[in-house]
Design an enzyme around this catalytic site. Structure first.
Site, PDB file in Angstrom:
ATOM      1  N   HIS A   2      -3.164  -9.219  -1.064  1.00  8.89           N
ATOM      2  CA  HIS A   2      -3.401  -7.809  -1.390  1.00  8.89           C
ATOM      3  C   HIS A   2      -2.950  -7.576  -2.832  1.00  8.89           C
ATOM      4  CE1 HIS A   2      -3.016  -3.460  -1.418  1.00  8.89           C
ATOM      5  NE2 HIS A   2      -3.523  -3.379  -0.207  1.00  8.89           N
ATOM      6  N   HIS A   8       7.449  -2.751   0.230  1.00  8.72           N
ATOM      7  CA  HIS A   8       7.919  -2.998  -1.137  1.00  8.72           C
ATOM      8  C   HIS A   8       8.912  -1.932  -1.596  1.00  8.72           C
ATOM      9  CE1 HIS A   8       4.599  -0.164  -1.749  1.00  8.72           C
ATOM     10  NE2 HIS A   8       5.010   0.062  -2.972  1.00  8.72           N
ATOM     11  N   GLU A  41       6.700   7.422  -6.480  1.00  3.19           N
ATOM     12  CA  GLU A  41       5.352   7.682  -5.995  1.00  3.19           C
ATOM     13  C   GLU A  41       5.283   8.982  -5.197  1.00  3.19           C
ATOM     14  OE1 GLU A  41       4.441   4.294  -3.635  1.00  3.19           O
ATOM     15  OE2 GLU A  41       4.747   2.856  -5.260  1.00  3.19           O
ATOM     16  N   HIS A  58       8.047   8.640  -2.238  1.00  6.82           N
ATOM     17  CA  HIS A  58       8.818   7.409  -2.178  1.00  6.82           C
ATOM     18  C   HIS A  58       9.375   7.168  -3.575  1.00  6.82           C
ATOM     19  CE1 HIS A  58       5.786   6.480   1.192  1.00  6.82           C
ATOM     20  NE2 HIS A  58       6.913   6.938   1.735  1.00  6.82           N
ATOM     21  N   HIS A 101       9.450   1.238   1.241  1.00  6.49           N
ATOM     22  CA  HIS A 101       8.417   1.899   2.025  1.00  6.49           C
ATOM     23  C   HIS A 101       7.312   0.903   2.327  1.00  6.49           C
ATOM     24  CE1 HIS A 101       7.702   2.570  -2.270  1.00  6.49           C
ATOM     25  NE2 HIS A 101       6.416   2.606  -2.015  1.00  6.49           N
TER      26      HIS A 101
END
Length: 448
Positions: free
Chosen positions: A303, A346, A352, A376, A382
């Site tokens: 990803h 992560h 964010e 976050h 999170h």
């Protein structure tokens, strides 16, 4: 009242450009609502056509490098000194600016349900509710994340923000932004960016409206560098639309609100400030349809970092470290083999603030709904909730298309501090952290 847009400014015979707009990002545009209103070969003639006044609006220092130098020349019925008066400071309501330390909420991952649309009549200026602030408005660094709630069009009211540019992320209800540079109509799934210092008003087109608002104190939003991706994909410049000139010759008293230094001020004018008959330059409002974003992603395995979904970025003085990144998660194919496809767990140096415009976000299928938002902050962990983890870990790895979804992030290098309003809101989910409670220990040293 005279509202005028020249027909030759809205007819396009060589490209499928939406009538009333010009295509491109960062272009040096030119447009006139009356023939001959735009001077040719000079910016400030001794006498402007139609008795207009020439005025420059600068969005950058005069000596900024050519690539970042922003300015437009406006040819208007009255100069902006006539759009000013004796200002009085007024209550800014729930609008806050950084630095804003007004609560002692412990650090945590946070999520809110959608803010209900009120029943009382409120305009855009009254309907801004700040959720987070970051940086310092006085040093032109950082941002604020707001929700806007509008149930009434601005009538004989106008506004401009001297503290930063504004990005509207429409979530519910269509808006018309009547600006000095022209009119912009937008719907959910689109964004509108109004540069610092540009006067405008907000009108409703089909009932009450709710959305997100990013106030950018720092460098103006620009397209990110694509690096190895090359010249195409992500947000393409041709899909950004800037309005053609239109003006009001309206001698009716109007209120002008100005946000400056974190405070709100008001004056009364005897006429409309939307009186620009022609303009040229590269400092202007624009809109963009997020559904035209061309995503790239993994076609093998793993990803990629979410930076591949950056639509616009506000750069800082540190290369590669954004004052703000505006990132979206649109419809796309998921095809990576032997890969956990949702965003991985992560911790991040960036902070964010996330919102959902429509649909379902793949990493949070429960509890995160359209109109909701989450925060976050930097170095707080999170990632997917239990349901998303189980589904992604055990599902068949065949190509899957995520459809009918659009989420976004305002991501900044600065910690985002929660306002007192956001911390005490009834929409704050006290049990948000429980979404990870079911992630039990799975380790077994005897089963590789």
């Amino acid at each position: 009242m005279n509202i005028n847009t020249s027909p030759d400014q809205i007819v396009r015979s060589t490209a499928q450009v939406t009538p009333g707009y010009m295509s491109g990002f960062g272009n040096s545009f030119e447009t006139e609502a009356l023939p001959g209103a735009l001077p040719i070969g000079r910016n400030s003639p001794q006498r402007c056509a139609y008795g207009l006044y020439a005025e420059q609006l600068s969005g950058s220092p005069f000596t900024a490098p050519r690539g970042t130098n922003e300015r437009s020349w406006l040819y208007r019925i009255r100069p902006s000194v006539k759009h000013s008066g004796r200002f009085t400071k007024v209550d800014a309501g729930l609008w806050r600016s950084a630095p804003c330390h007004e609560n002692d909420l412990p650090i945590a991952q946070l999520r809110w349900d959608p803010t209900p649309i009120p029943t009382e009549q409120i305009t855009f200026v009254q309907g801004v509710q700040t959720m987070t602030t970051a940086g310092d408005v006085n040093t032109q660094a950082g941002m604020a994340a707001h929700v806007y709630l509008i149930t009434k069009s601005m009538e004989n009211q106008h506004f401009y923000n001297a503290d930063g540019e504004l990005m509207f992320v429409l979530q519910q209800g269509n808006l018309r932004l009547v600006t000095e540079f022209g009119r912009i109509d937008a719907e959910p799934g689109e964004i509108v960016v109004i540069p610092r210092g540009v006067k405008f008003r907000v009108e409703l087109l089909n009932g009450p409206a709710r959305g997100y608002l990013c106030e950018n104190y720092g460098g103006a939003f620009t397209l990110p560098e694509r690096g190895p991706i090359g010249a195409n994909c992500l947000a393409n410049a041709r899909d950004f639309l800037t309005p053609v000139a239109s003006y009001e010759d309206k001698d009716t008293p109007t209120e002008l609100f100005v946000k400056w230094g974190g405070s709100l001020f008001k004056t009364t004018l005897p006429h409309s400030p939307i009186d620009v008959v022609a303009w040229h330059g590269n400092y202007a409002p624009y809109k963009y349809d997020l559904r035209s974003f061309s995503p790239v992603g993994a076609i093998g395995f793993d990803h990629p970092d979410p930076s591949i979904f950056t639509v616009l970025t506000s750069p800082s003085e540190t290369a590669g470290t954004a004052n703000i990144d505006f990132v979206i998660f649109p419809e796309r194919w998921m095809v990576a083999d032997n890969t956990f496809r949702p965003p991985w767990y992560h911790m991040n140096i960036m902070s964010e603030f996330m919102g959902l415009i429509y649909g379902v976000y793949d990493a949070k299928p429960q509890g995160f709904v359209p109109g909701g938002m989450s925060l976050h902050n930097c170095m707080l962990p999170h990632g997917p909730d239990r349901d998303a983890f189980d589904h992604a870990s055990n599902g068949e790895l065949k190509p899957v298309k995520l459809t009918g979804t659009m989420a976004f992030m305002f991501e900044t290098r600065y910690p985002q501090r929660v306002t007192a309003h956001a911390a005490s809101s009834a929409t704050l989910q006290d049990d948000y952290a429980d979404c990870w409670k079911g992630l039990e220990k799975r380790f077994d040293p005897n089963k590789p």
